[in-house]
Scaffold this active site. Structure first.
Site, mmCIF file in Angstrom:
data_model
loop_
_atom_site.group_PDB
_atom_site.id
_atom_site.type_symbol
_atom_site.label_atom_id
_atom_site.label_comp_id
_atom_site.label_asym_id
_atom_site.label_seq_id
_atom_site.Cartn_x
_atom_site.Cartn_y
_atom_site.Cartn_z
ATOM 1 N N GLN A 358 0.702 -0.783 0.087
ATOM 2 C CA GLN A 358 -0.423 -0.460 -0.039
ATOM 3 C C GLN A 358 0.494 0.859 -0.350
ATOM 4 O O GLN A 358 0.690 2.244 -0.443
ATOM 5 C CB GLN A 358 -0.871 0.272 1.422
ATOM 6 C CG GLN A 358 -1.686 0.840 1.165
ATOM 7 C CD GLN A 358 -3.419 0.617 -0.373
ATOM 8 O OE1 GLN A 358 -3.019 -0.490 -0.379
ATOM 9 N NE2 GLN A 358 -3.691 1.443 -0.392
ATOM 10 N N GLU A 385 1.907 -25.867 8.936
ATOM 11 C CA GLU A 385 2.415 -26.225 9.627
ATOM 12 C C GLU A 385 1.222 -25.216 10.652
ATOM 13 O O GLU A 385 1.665 -24.649 12.468
ATOM 14 C CB GLU A 385 3.820 -25.938 10.023
ATOM 15 C CG GLU A 385 4.777 -26.442 9.772
ATOM 16 C CD GLU A 385 6.215 -26.546 10.661
ATOM 17 O OE1 GLU A 385 6.535 -26.350 11.652
ATOM 18 O OE2 GLU A 385 7.308 -25.905 9.908
#
Length: 405
Positions: A358, A385
């Site tokens: 951004q 994970e």
């Protein structure tokens, strides 16, 4: 027991600076190329091996560093360079941790060195747990291991997915069900030696991010391994299964979860490395990009974003270091501190890389700047994970004692 410290000693600082140099001089210049190629960067792995970075000795030194921050520092610096290449360099360690967490001293001494090979002939290893119908729900694993007592062999059949280095690994570590009636308590881990018949690579996945890291299915069709390839040994497994059938406490940890518990803070450190890299790009850009006659960092809207990014990165690092120190000093994760560290670091990487894009505006969306790649790489850290939702579940169960589902 060592005292928890936020001030790394000279040994840790020396390793940090050494790895930072490798990440800056070797990994970063090659990052865009290997991301585009979506291939394992064997030349860079070999270069890391020649320098001693890709080796069992190096990771063992960091793993057993009494400060607890050896592994987090190493992971953060390498992944600061580039997540895809760094995962290609460090992916073997998950299989090594599986052997360390579940194996005997003899098994550790036999298999761990073979996972890395030599600087002249580098090898990689793969940890295979997830399946097409069993990701977060490890109790749903269908891969089956049956003991052939007459030959003292285990016969393994099933399909694994999302395996880092799957199919190209020299050594595979596979989690399989040995007693389906016990669910996750009826599982065990097996080493599949190199050249074992019946193991093959399924589809290789084309991924959104971490493209330089090989991810594929592993098919096990009538794979036979000697009895000594059962991590921990059959006597220990039989005793654990007996306790589980009796419904008594002390049935032992689930084979997959024992690996993930040991690795989650390290995964959090990887995410921090990505976040820190994106933050530094955004900070530099904001200080040099001029709009309306002044650098954009002089606008509160931009400056406050950078303040939030830096704060979250530092907070995530503190959680990771705490969990790593606790693990080294055998402090129990009574509030799921390992999951806390991975959860917050993964979410931070997603947040920071998005904010960096951004701040860079249209430039952040192009491949001329690295933040779009960092943003793509960060996406996996709320998924693999243990998804962020699974981490929250683990934490909620730990702090409440309730069987939350």
């Amino acid at each position: 027991m060592t005292t928890f410290s936020l001030d790394p000693g000279p040994d840790q600082i020396a390793v940090r600076d050494w790895l930072h140099g490798f990440a800056a001089d070797v990994i970063r210049p090659a990052a865009a190329e290997w991301d585009e190629r979506e291939e394992t960067p064997w030349p860079i792995i070999q270069e890391a091996a020649k320098l001693g970075i890709y080796s069992l000795d190096f990771y063992a030194q960091q793993f057993f560093d009494p400060s607890g921050v050896g592994i987090p520092i190493a992971m953060e610096e390498l992944f600061w360079g580039d997540a895809g290449i760094a995962l290609a360099i460090t992916g073997t360690t998950l299989a090594a941790v599986a052997v360390l967490a579940n194996g005997t001293e003899e098994q550790i001494g036999t298999w761990a060195p073979q996972m890395f090979g030599t600087p002249e002939d580098v090898k990689v290893a793969a940890f295979c747990s997830s399946e097409p119908d069993a990701g977060s729900d490890v109790s749903a694993l269908r891969t089956r291991a049956v003991y052939d007592e007459a030959k003292d062999e285990w016969v393994i059949n099933g399909t694994k997915t999302w395996a880092t280095n799957g199919g190209i690994a020299h050594v595979h570590v596979v989690v399989a069900t040995v007693d389906p009636e016990l669910g996750s308590r009826g599982q065990a881990s097996f080493v599949i030696p190199p050249g074992t018949k019946g193991l093959s690579q399924g589809q290789k996945f084309k991924k959104h991010g971490i493209r330089a890291s090989h991810t594929a299915e592993v098919v096990l069709d009538g794979v036979r391994v000697p009895g000594h390839c059962l991590l921990g040994g059959k006597e220990k497994l039989d005793a654990r299964l007996a306790r589980a059938r009796e419904g008594t406490r002390g049935g032992g940890k689930n084979a997959a979860m024992a690996t993930f518990e040991a690795s989650r803070p390290a995964v959090g450190a990887q995410a921090i490395g990505i976040a820190r890299a994106a933050y530094e790009v955004a900070l530099d850009y904001a200080g040099t990009r001029v709009q309306f006659g002044r650098p954009i960092i002089e606008n509160q809207g931009v400056a406050f974003q950078l303040a939030d990014m830096k704060t979250r990165i530092d907070a995530a690092r503190l959680l990771v270091w705490r969990a790593s120190w606790m693990a080294v000093n055998n402090r129990p994760f009574t509030s799921a501190e390992g999951s806390m560290s991975k959860l917050y670091a993964g979410e931070t990487a997603r947040f920071v890389t998005a904010q960096a894009m951004q701040i860079l505006g249209g430039n952040g969306f192009t491949r001329e700047y690295p933040v779009e790649r960092m943003h793509r790489d960060s996406a996996i850290y709320t998924v693999f994970e243990g998804t962020s939702e699974i981490q929250r579940l683990v934490i909620a169960r730990a702090i409440s004692g309730a069987p939350i589902r």
